[in-house]
Write a protein that holds these residues in place. Structure first.
Motif, PDB file in Angstrom:
ATOM      1  N   GLU A  36       0.928  -1.264   0.136  1.00  0.00           N
ATOM      2  CA  GLU A  36      -0.009   0.020   0.072  1.00  0.00           C
ATOM      3  C   GLU A  36       0.971   1.328  -0.026  1.00  0.00           C
ATOM      4  O   GLU A  36       0.549   2.353  -0.580  1.00  0.00           O
ATOM      5  CB  GLU A  36      -1.002   0.011   1.250  1.00  0.00           C
ATOM      6  N   SER A  37       1.871   1.342   0.782  1.00  0.00           N
ATOM      7  CA  SER A  37       3.009   2.576   0.752  1.00  0.00           C
ATOM      8  C   SER A  37       3.562   2.502  -0.337  1.00  0.00           C
ATOM      9  O   SER A  37       3.480   4.020  -0.934  1.00  0.00           O
ATOM     10  CB  SER A  37       3.986   2.237   1.862  1.00  0.00           C
ATOM     11  N   ARG A  38       3.808   1.473  -1.184  1.00  0.00           N
ATOM     12  CA  ARG A  38       4.395   1.528  -2.546  1.00  0.00           C
ATOM     13  C   ARG A  38       3.602   2.393  -3.387  1.00  0.00           C
ATOM     14  O   ARG A  38       3.988   3.213  -4.144  1.00  0.00           O
ATOM     15  CB  ARG A  38       5.099   0.385  -2.823  1.00  0.00           C
ATOM     16  N   LEU A  39       2.162   1.748  -3.322  1.00  0.00           N
ATOM     17  CA  LEU A  39       1.295   2.198  -4.500  1.00  0.00           C
ATOM     18  C   LEU A  39       0.989   3.841  -4.074  1.00  0.00           C
ATOM     19  O   LEU A  39       0.857   4.755  -4.892  1.00  0.00           O
ATOM     20  CB  LEU A  39      -0.124   1.476  -4.321  1.00  0.00           C
ATOM     21  N   LEU A  40       0.917   4.228  -2.766  1.00  0.00           N
ATOM     22  CA  LEU A  40       0.665   5.621  -2.208  1.00  0.00           C
ATOM     23  C   LEU A  40       1.868   6.445  -2.866  1.00  0.00           C
ATOM     24  O   LEU A  40       1.647   7.636  -3.315  1.00  0.00           O
ATOM     25  CB  LEU A  40       0.444   5.717  -0.829  1.00  0.00           C
ATOM     26  N   ALA A  41       2.946   5.844  -2.602  1.00  0.00           N
ATOM     27  CA  ALA A  41       4.357   6.631  -3.169  1.00  0.00           C
ATOM     28  C   ALA A  41       4.276   7.072  -4.639  1.00  0.00           C
ATOM     29  O   ALA A  41       4.423   7.916  -5.059  1.00  0.00           O
ATOM     30  CB  ALA A  41       5.541   5.899  -2.684  1.00  0.00           C
ATOM     31  N   GLU A  42       4.083   5.643  -5.181  1.00  0.00           N
ATOM     32  CA  GLU A  42       3.879   5.918  -6.837  1.00  0.00           C
ATOM     33  C   GLU A  42       2.740   7.125  -7.018  1.00  0.00           C
ATOM     34  O   GLU A  42       3.240   7.734  -8.073  1.00  0.00           O
ATOM     35  CB  GLU A  42       3.566   4.425  -7.280  1.00  0.00           C
ATOM     36  N   LYS A  43       1.689   6.813  -6.383  1.00  0.00           N
ATOM     37  CA  LYS A  43       0.534   7.949  -6.727  1.00  0.00           C
ATOM     38  C   LYS A  43       1.141   9.156  -6.494  1.00  0.00           C
ATOM     39  O   LYS A  43       0.877  10.011  -7.315  1.00  0.00           O
ATOM     40  CB  LYS A  43      -0.557   7.419  -5.742  1.00  0.00           C
ATOM     41  N   LEU A  44       1.537   9.645  -5.327  1.00  0.00           N
ATOM     42  CA  LEU A  44       2.041  10.843  -4.875  1.00  0.00           C
ATOM     43  C   LEU A  44       3.357  11.131  -5.901  1.00  0.00           C
ATOM     44  O   LEU A  44       3.226  12.542  -6.561  1.00  0.00           O
ATOM     45  CB  LEU A  44       2.843  10.832  -3.591  1.00  0.00           C
ATOM     46  N   ILE A  45       3.923  10.180  -6.345  1.00  0.00           N
ATOM     47  CA  ILE A  45       5.223  10.669  -7.296  1.00  0.00           C
ATOM     48  C   ILE A  45       4.426  11.079  -8.575  1.00  0.00           C
ATOM     49  O   ILE A  45       4.873  12.043  -9.405  1.00  0.00           O
ATOM     50  CB  ILE A  45       5.943   9.474  -7.467  1.00  0.00           C
ATOM     51  N   ALA A  46       3.277  10.396  -9.395  1.00  0.00           N
ATOM     52  CA  ALA A  46       2.588  10.795 -10.229  1.00  0.00           C
ATOM     53  C   ALA A  46       1.927  12.107 -10.405  1.00  0.00           C
ATOM     54  O   ALA A  46       2.282  12.629 -11.379  1.00  0.00           O
ATOM     55  CB  ALA A  46       1.805   9.457 -10.623  1.00  0.00           C
TER      56      ALA A  46
END
Length: 521
Positions: A36-46
Motif C-alpha cells: 500500500e505504501s509503495r502504491l501511495l508513493a507511486e501515486k504521490l510521485i505521479a
C-alpha cells in the motif's frame, strides 16, 4: 508420559504454533502495508510529476507571454522612434529647403546690389569724365575770354565756376532722379510681394449684408394677430424696435426692414419669440423686446471678447471690446465691419511678420482701425477721428492711435504700422465680393477704364477684366515699339490714378504682337 507433561507439551506446541501463525500473519500484514505504501508513493510521485508538468507548462506559457509582450513593446518603441526619425528628417529637409531658398534670395539680392554698384561706378566714371570735360572747356573759355574780351582772370573764373556748378547740378539731379526711380520700382515690387504673400496666406469668405430680415410664420392667420386691433400691435412693435414691419402677400412670412443691423436683429428675435409664444399685445411686446435687447448686449460683449482671444490681442479696455462686438452688427458698403476688421488684423499681422515688426501690435491696430464706425452717431467727426479719440481715451499706444487716425491718409503717419494697416484695409475692401457695388456703377467704371486706354495713340483695343482690377491693351506693332510699349503702360497707369476712383490697384498690361505668315506650296 504423565498428563501434566502432555499438557505442557501441548502448551508449548500451541505457543510455537501461535508464534508461527503470528509471525506469518505479521509478515503478510507488513507486506500488505509495504505494497500500500509503495502504491501511495507511486501515486504521490505521479501526482507530483503531473503538477510539476502543469507548472512547467504554465511557466512556459507565462515566459512566452512575457517575451511576446516585450517583443511587441520593443517593436512599438522601434516604430515610434522610426516615425520620430522620419518626422525629424522631414523637418530637417524642409528647413534645408527653406535655407536654400533664402540663400538663393540672398544671392539674387547680392547680384542686384553688385549690379547697382557697377552701375553707380559707371555713373561715377561718367561724372568724372564730365568733370574733366568741364575743366577742359573751362580752360578754353578762360583763354578765349581773356584773349577776346580782355576780362580779368577772377571774373572769368567766377563765370566758369557758375557754368560748372550748373552743369554738375544738372548731372547730379539727373543721376539722383534715375537712382530714385530705380529705388521706387524696387520698393513697389517688394511691397507687392509682401501684400501678395499676405493675401495668399489669408483666405476669407465673401459676405454681403442686406437690410431686411424674414420671419417665418406657422400660418397666414398669425399676420392678423401681429397687426392687432386697428394696428396697435404692429405700431407698438415698430416703436419699441425702431424698424419697419412689412406684411404683404408673401405666404407665411413677414419682412423686417432696417438699416441698423442691431435693431434688425433685436426685432427679428423678438418677432420670432412672440410668434412662438402666441401672446401678442403691446405689454408683451415691450417685455420681449427689452429682454432680447439685454441678450443682444450680452452677446455683443461675448463676440468682442472671443474676437480678441482668436486674434491673440490682450489687454483691450472693456469699452473697446464692446465696440468690437458691435461691429458684428454694422456694415460698410455691404461688408460686415467685424469680418472686415478681422481680415485687416490678420493681413496686417502677416505683413508685419514679413517686415520683422510686432505682429500682435499690427493685429491690434488692424482690429481697432474702424471702431469709430460703431460709436454713438451723436459724436462729431469722421470715423477715423472718433476711433482715434476713443482709443487714446482707453489707453492705447501711440502706434495704434495713429494707425486708426491715419489709415485713410487724413493725417500724417508716424510709424510703419499705419501704412501696413492702410494696405491691409485696401486689400480687404478690394477683394472680389467683399463690398456691394451696383451694376450701373460697375459697368460705368469698366467703360471709363477702356475709354482712357483707347484714347492713347497706337492703341487698337483695350479690355477691362477681373472686375476692373486689370486692363489689357492691344497695340499696333507698327506704331508702338517695345520702348514705347513700356512708356504707354506708365502713361496709362498715371492717367488712371488721376481720373478714376477705384479700390486697391489696377494692373496695366500692354500687349504688342507681330505675326509673319508664309504658306508652303
Amino acid at each position: 508420559m504423565s498428563g501434566i507433561g502432555y499438557i505442557a507439551l501441548v502448551g508449548v506446541a500451541a505457543i510455537v504454533v501461535g508464534f508461527l501463525v503470528g509471525f506469518v500473519t505479521s509478515r503478510r500484514f507488513a507486506a500488505s502495508r509495504i505494497a500500500e505504501s509503495r502504491l501511495l508513493a507511486e501515486k504521490l510521485i505521479a501526482e507530483a510529476q503531473r503538477e510539476a508538468e502543469s507548472r512547467r507548462r504554465e511557466t512556459d506559457l507565462e515566459s512566452r507571454d512575457v517575451v511576446f509582450r516585450a517583443k511587441m513593446n520593443f517593436e512599438e518603441e522601434c516604430r515610434d522612434r522610426r516615425d520620430e526619425m522620419e518626422r525629424r528628417s522631414k523637418d530637417l529637409k524642409e528647413k534645408e529647403d527653406n535655407m536654400k531658398r533664402r540663400l538663393d534670395l540672398l544671392e539674387r539680392k547680392e547680384a542686384t546690389v553688385v549690379e547697382r554698384l557697377q552701375a553707380l561706378d559707371a555713373k561715377q566714371k561718367m561724372l568724372d569724365g564730365h568733370l574733366e570735360e568741364s575743366k577742359r572747356l573751362m580752360a578754353e573759355q578762360n583763354s578765349r575770354l581773356e584773349r577776346i574780351a580782355g576780362m580779368k582772370t577772377e571774373e572769368a573764373k567766377r563765370m566758369l565756376l557758375r557754368n560748372l556748378e550748373d552743369e554738375a547740378r544738372s548731372d547730379a539731379a539727373r543721376s539722383a532722379r534715375e537712382i530714385r526711380s530705380a529705388a521706387e520700382r524696387d520698393a513697389e515690387k517688394e511691397a507687392q510681394k509682401i501684400i501678395a504673400l499676405a493675401i495668399q496666406r489669408f483666405a476669407a469668405e465673401q459676405s454681403v449684408e442686406t437690410t431686411v430680415a424674414v420671419v417665418d410664420l406657422p400660418s397666414d392667420d398669425m399676420k392678423g394677430r401681429i397687426i392687432g386691433r386697428e394696428g396697435r400691435n404692429i405700431r407698438a412693435f415698430e416703436m419699441a424696435t425702431g424698424v419697419d414691419v412689412i406684411i404683404d402677400d408673401t405666404p407665411e412670412a413677414v419682412i423686417i426692414s432696417a438699416f441698423d443691423p442691431v435693431r434688425r436683429e433685436i426685432a427679428r428675435l423678438s418677432m420670432s419669440r412672440l410668434v412662438e409664444d402666441g401672446r401678442i399685445h403691446p405689454g408683451r411686446i415691450e417685455d420681449v423686446v427689452k429682454r432680447t435687447s439685454e441678450e443682444i448686449e450680452e452677446k455683443i460683449w461675448k463676440i468682442g471678447e472671443q474676437t480678441c482671444l482668436d486674434l491673440d490681442v490682450h489687454g483691450i479696455e472693456e469699452e473697446l471690446v464692446r465696440l468690437v462686438g458691435r461691429m458684428r452688427y454694422r456694415t460698410s458698403y455691404g461688408q460686415n465691419c467685424l469680418k472686415h476688421s478681422i481680415e485687416v488684423a490678420w493681413v496686417a499681422g502677416i505683413m508685419a511678420a514679413e517686415l520683422n515688426l510686432d505682429q500682435e501690435l499690427a493685429r491690434r491696430a488692424g482690429l481697432l482701425h474702424d471702431v469709430g464706425k460703431v460709436a454713438d452717431h451723436e459724436v462729431d467727426g469722421s470715423h477715423t477721428e472718433i476711433g482715434a479719440r476713443i482709443a487714446k481715451r482707453c489707453g492705447e499706444c501711440e502706434e495704434v492711435v495713429n494707425a486708426i487716425h491715419a489709415h485713410h491718409e487724413d493725417v500724417e503717419a508716424t510709424s510703419l504700422y499705419t501704412p501696413i494697416v492702410a494696405a491691409a484695409d485696401a486689400v480687404s475692401g478690394a477683394r472680389p465680393g467683399a463690398r456691394r457695388e451696383s451694376l450701373e456703377s460697375y459697368v460705368k467704371r469698366l467703360a471709363k477704364l477702356e475709354e482712357i486706354a483707347d484714347a492713347f495713340e497706337g492703341v487698337e483695343k483695350s479690355y477691362a477684366i477681373q472686375a476692373g482690377r486689370e486692363i489689357r491693351i492691344m497695340v499696333s506693332p507698327r506704331k508702338v515699339d517695345d520702348d514705347r510699349a513700356a512708356t504707354l503702360a506708365y502713361d496709362v497707369s498715371r492717367k488712371l490714378e488721376k481720373e478714376v476712383d477705384y479700390p486697391g490697384q489696377i494692373k496695366v498690361v500692354v500687349i504688342r504682337e507681330t505675326r509673319v505668315i508664309e504658306i508652303a506650296r
